[in-house]
Motif scaffolding. Structure first.
Motif, PDB file in Angstrom:
ATOM      1  N   ARG A   1      54.257 -18.817  -6.117  1.00 16.37           N
ATOM      2  CA  ARG A   1      55.683 -19.003  -5.882  1.00 16.37           C
ATOM      3  C   ARG A   1      56.543 -18.651  -7.094  1.00 16.37           C
ATOM      4  O   ARG A   1      56.207 -18.973  -8.231  1.00 16.37           O
ATOM      5  N   ALA A   2      57.673 -18.007  -6.801  1.00 18.99           N
ATOM      6  CA  ALA A   2      58.676 -17.815  -7.838  1.00 18.99           C
ATOM      7  C   ALA A   2      59.260 -19.164  -8.234  1.00 18.99           C
ATOM      8  O   ALA A   2      59.260 -20.118  -7.451  1.00 18.99           O
ATOM      9  N   ASP A   3      59.746 -19.240  -9.446  1.00 14.95           N
ATOM     10  CA  ASP A   3      60.315 -20.478  -9.979  1.00 14.95           C
ATOM     11  C   ASP A   3      61.672 -20.746  -9.340  1.00 14.95           C
ATOM     12  O   ASP A   3      62.582 -19.923  -9.450  1.00 14.95           O
ATOM     13  N   PRO A   4      61.858 -21.889  -8.665  1.00 19.82           N
ATOM     14  CA  PRO A   4      63.173 -22.193  -8.089  1.00 19.82           C
ATOM     15  C   PRO A   4      64.282 -22.276  -9.136  1.00 19.82           C
ATOM     16  O   PRO A   4      65.446 -22.076  -8.822  1.00 19.82           O
ATOM     17  N   MET A   5      63.899 -22.574 -10.388  1.00 15.43           N
ATOM     18  CA  MET A   5      64.879 -22.731 -11.455  1.00 15.43           C
ATOM     19  C   MET A   5      64.937 -21.513 -12.364  1.00 15.43           C
ATOM     20  O   MET A   5      65.548 -21.570 -13.441  1.00 15.43           O
ATOM     21  N   ALA A   6      64.314 -20.409 -11.978  1.00 22.67           N
ATOM     22  CA  ALA A   6      64.295 -19.224 -12.835  1.00 22.67           C
ATOM     23  C   ALA A   6      65.713 -18.780 -13.157  1.00 22.67           C
ATOM     24  O   ALA A   6      66.555 -18.647 -12.268  1.00 22.67           O
ATOM     25  N   ARG A   7      65.953 -18.514 -14.424  1.00 26.91           N
ATOM     26  CA  ARG A   7      67.271 -18.045 -14.836  1.00 26.91           C
ATOM     27  C   ARG A   7      67.355 -16.519 -14.889  1.00 26.91           C
ATOM     28  O   ARG A   7      68.423 -15.958 -15.102  1.00 26.91           O
TER      29      ARG A   7
END
Length: 804
Positions: A273-279
């Motif tokens: 999964r991609a990070d939900p908090m990715a900046r």
């Protein structure tokens, strides 16, 4: 040490489990093959640097006070136990730090490492160098006769001919504080982006990146990325108790590294999964998250210091709506910064509104199906590039609004949907989770961590990117449990009503939080129903028993639909629809309104704004000009979508954007398209200089009808008043005839009126029927007033007059 015996069913060395192939991108799969050949996971392996060749197997050093230490010495119990070993192999260990790393035990300090595909691991301290025993499956261990765990040590990890010197990620304390965990658990972490996600930092004197993710249903979480060839087996994360947060500090990993979270679901299956908090993210269609730290130095201090000087509802507020990828297709954020501020400033708009910039996989959604809520889309550049654009707009004196989409999210299996194997961000009730119109999922606003994710996201854009306002999309779909749902497909709330009480509480919390933390910002609701109190303060209860939602402004969808319906009729039929232009004043002060001519009105067969107008090409443009001036004079703020400012005839397409060629002098566009653009420029210039048009937008004393019932004449006339009482007279004539000597009642205390705007002016493409001289009132009563003036009303035109 004596090698540990193997059983027939024990996996052989270098056979640690890998993420399922279907969860890897094509670019990820070859990397796993390289590891199987005994190569190093990366020349930049976690915390590692290449050393000059392998460590000799029989190396030994002298530890002061402890005597000689044979490399790899120690009893069998220094190794990872069978249960912990299997859980680490399966990716289901909640506390890898409690097993791996260095731990005091009877007889010394046990060192344990899990390095899949490594051929050897050696521990190095200031005074010691000892090779650990190979326990198989990537596990290495050794018991060293030390009195205490060394303050610092490093690992030499051998892969084939390569030796990497690296910090041990499992010697570090948690890099997330107890206060952060408490606030996350309470759903009150207003700076959540500083606690979750990937944060480059220095921890215990070592530079690296802290990875954290909220996944309370996961049996285990590992971080995979470019630094370990997308195999997270050697980087399991630890669970930080009941918070549901998993954490791992990885030394020497910094900006630019790609990563995802390898999550073991409750049923034992795995998902990447991609990070939900990715900046920061990869540009679609790639989906990885990217470790990011901002280096932008803001230069908009003057703008930020002044933006709270005047409340938005009492200030000029004229908005140019922009879809950044298609405004001028192919431009990056930085290239847009060179062109967009100058264009918007020249036209006199006070603000731009950006259609959603948060990352989204499908460009055809125009940004309204978001997967990366904390990352500006990588299609146009980096987060710092986007900050550069906002900075440039502010330095040009232009405010920046952005569309924000907390109503739903797409079902992509690498993003938020069933993130840790069970409904997490979406509601657990399928009837509450599935959005019936868009094939997406709705957020569970009743779950405090989800509400925190969204509230913090709103503050994030305002604080990290200096956004001046959020236009919140699809508010109505959030407020009603039965929105687009048939009977039997929704469940009433605890009071038996159709209101989504969780969504109400979320919107109130969001508005209260962003206004408290960011003076001068504005939130704007796209709310298409008659919900009471959208722009009422949250602590004020209305007739329905609910506190206000706390928005600053609301889109006036009723005005938009009614007025567009009126102007779409032939002039001869407009008298039968006259009330569609006047009805908005019945409720004009029930909320603080924006009058929106947005992208939604010029796509999907609805035709562009000028193409909605009846008649030949001249009449269409004349109707458009008259309508725009009526709109700018009407109580409420203005919003106009790109391309409509120069009377583009075609519908908007995200593929090619506005038809800029229409403004080319070679096309002969001065009278056709440039004239309309010049009118919009003059509307904005006059608007900003006339407090009567904005100072009392939300005060009934700022408006008075002269005539709202001249249906047979297709005429609307009204006064706007500034706070000091200064009036402006607006007269709209939606008939193609010229009316000479048209008498209108006016205040008797104004000695003369001067025409300051006439949409029939020749330079706009009109027929140049004007009132060039000051118009003096006569003592002849009209429209309930003791004085009146006689005007020449141009065909299909709006005129503005102010005291001479």
């Amino acid at each position: 040490m004596t090698p540990r015996p193997r059983s027939e069913d024990t996996p052989k060395k270098n056979s640690a489990k890998k993420p399922a192939a279907e969860k890897r991108t094509p670019a990820e799969r070859p990397a796993a093959g390289r590891k199987a050949a005994g190569k190093a996971p990366s020349e930049r392996a976690a915390g590692g640097r290449e050393t000059a060749g392998p460590v000799p197997a029989g190396s030994r050093t002298q530890e002061p006070g402890n005597g000689p230490v044979p490399a790899g010495s120690g009893p069998v119990h220094a190794a990872v136990g069978p249960a912990d070993r299997q859980r680490l192999l399966d990716g289901t260990h909640h506390d890898p730090h409690g097993v791996l790393g260095a731990h005091p035990v009877a007889g010394g300090v046990a060192f344990r490492a899990f390095r899949p595909y490594a051929l050897g691991v050696t521990v190095v301290t200031e005074d010691l160098r000892a090779e650990l025993r190979d326990d198989g499956d990537g596990f290495f261990s050794g018991l060293l006769p030390l009195r205490a765990v060394p303050d610092a040590y490093r690992l030499l990890v051998t892969y084939g001919e390569t030796v990497l010197e690296t910090e041990d990620a499992y010697r570090f304390l948690p890099a997330l504080g107890e206060l952060d965990l408490h606030l996350i658990g309470e759903g009150r972490h207003e700076e959540l982006w500083r606690a979750l996600g990937a944060e480059p930092m220095e921890h215990q004197g070592v530079t690296g990146t802290r990875f954290t993710v909220w996944a309370p249903n996961a049996r285990g979480v590992r971080v995979a990325g470019t630094f370990n060839f997308w195999d997270g087996a050697g980087h399991p994360m630890r669970s930080l108790g009941s918070s549901g947060v998993w954490e791992l500090f990885v030394p020497a990993i910094g900006e630019g590294e790609l990563y995802k979270f390898d999550i073991t679901r409750p049923d034992g299956s795995r998902t990447l999964r991609a990070d939900p908090m990715a900046r920061r993210t990869e540009a679609p269609p790639a989906t990885s998250s990217i470790v990011h730290a901002s280096h932008h130095e803001w230069r908009d201090a003057e703008w930020m210091a002044k933006r709270a000087d005047r409340p938005v509802h009492e200030a000029p507020f004229s908005v140019y709506e922009v879809h950044l990828p298609s405004w001028r297709p192919g431009l990056t954020y930085r290239q847009l910064a060179d062109q967009l501020p100058a264009y918007v400033r020249d036209l006199g708009f006070t603000h731009v509104e950006l259609m959603p910039v948060a990352e989204h996989p499908f460009g055809g959604s125009w940004g309204y199906q978001v997967t990366g809520f904390y990352a500006p889309t990588a299609r146009l550049g980096t987060p710092d590039d986007f900050k550069h654009l906002v900075d440039a707009l502010h330095r040009a004196g232009i405010g920046v609004l952005m569309d924000w989409v907390p109503a739903h999210f797409p079902r992509d299996e690498w993003a938020l949907a069933e993130f840790d194997g069970r409904p997490l961000y979406e509601h657990s009730d399928p009837l509450r989770a599935a959005h019936p119109d868009w094939g997406t999922l709705e957020f569970d606003y009743g779950r405090r961590e989800v509400r925190n994710f969204l509230v913090a996201n709103a503050t994030y854009w305002c604080e990290e990117f200096h956004i001046d306002g959020l236009r919140v999309d699809a508010v109505a779909s959030m407020l009603y449990l039965d929105y687009s749902r048939e009977d039997g497909r929704w469940t009433p709330n605890e009071h038996g009503g159709r209101e989504n009480l969780d969504a109400v509480a979320f919107l109130q919390e969001m508005n209260a939080t962003v206004y408290r933390r960011n003076p001068g910002i504005v939130t704007i609701a796209e709310e298409s129903t008659a919900w009471d109190g959208v722009t009422r303060a949250t602590h004020h209860t209305g007739p329905g028993g609910f506190g206000g939602l706390g928005f600053g402004l609301k889109w006036n969808m009723g005005w938009m639909h009614d007025s567009l319906d009126y102007v779409s009729h032939e002039p001869v039929h407009r008298k039968y629809h006259h009330d569609e232009m006047t009805f908005s004043m019945v409720y004009a002060y029930s909320e603080n309104y924006v009058l929106p001519i947005s992208h939604d009105e010029v796509v999907h067969g609805k035709r562009s704004l000028v193409s909605k107008m009846p008649g030949d090409w001249w009449q269409q443009r004349a109707n458009l000009r008259a309508y725009l001036a009526f709109m700018w004079a009407h109580p409420g703020k203005q919003l106009l979508f790109m391309g409509q400012e120069f009377a583009q005839g075609a519908e908007w397409s995200e593929a090619h954007g506005p038809d800029w060629w229409l403004l080319d002098p070679a096309y002969g566009a001065e009278a056709d398209h440039r004239g309309t653009r010049d009118l919009v420029r003059d509307l904005n210039t006059l608007y900003r200089g006339e407090p009567a048009l904005w100072e009392r937008d939300t005060d009934p004393s700022g408006f008075a009808w002269i005539t709202g019932d001249s249906a047979d004449d297709n005429v609307f006339a009204f006064l706007r008043h500034a706070a000091d009482g200064t009036p402006l007279l607006a007269v709209s004539h939606f008939s193609p005839a010229v009316r000479h000597g048209y008498r209108l009642g006016v205040p008797e205390d104004v000695p003369a009126w001067h025409e300051v705007l006439n949409t029939d002016d020749l330079r706009y493409g009109g027929s140049d029927v004007t009132n060039p001289d000051p118009v003096k009132p006569e003592p002849t009563g009209r429209h309930g007033r003791p004085a009146s003036v006689q005007l020449t009303l141009p065909p299909l035109a709006t005129v503005w007059l102010r005291p001479a």
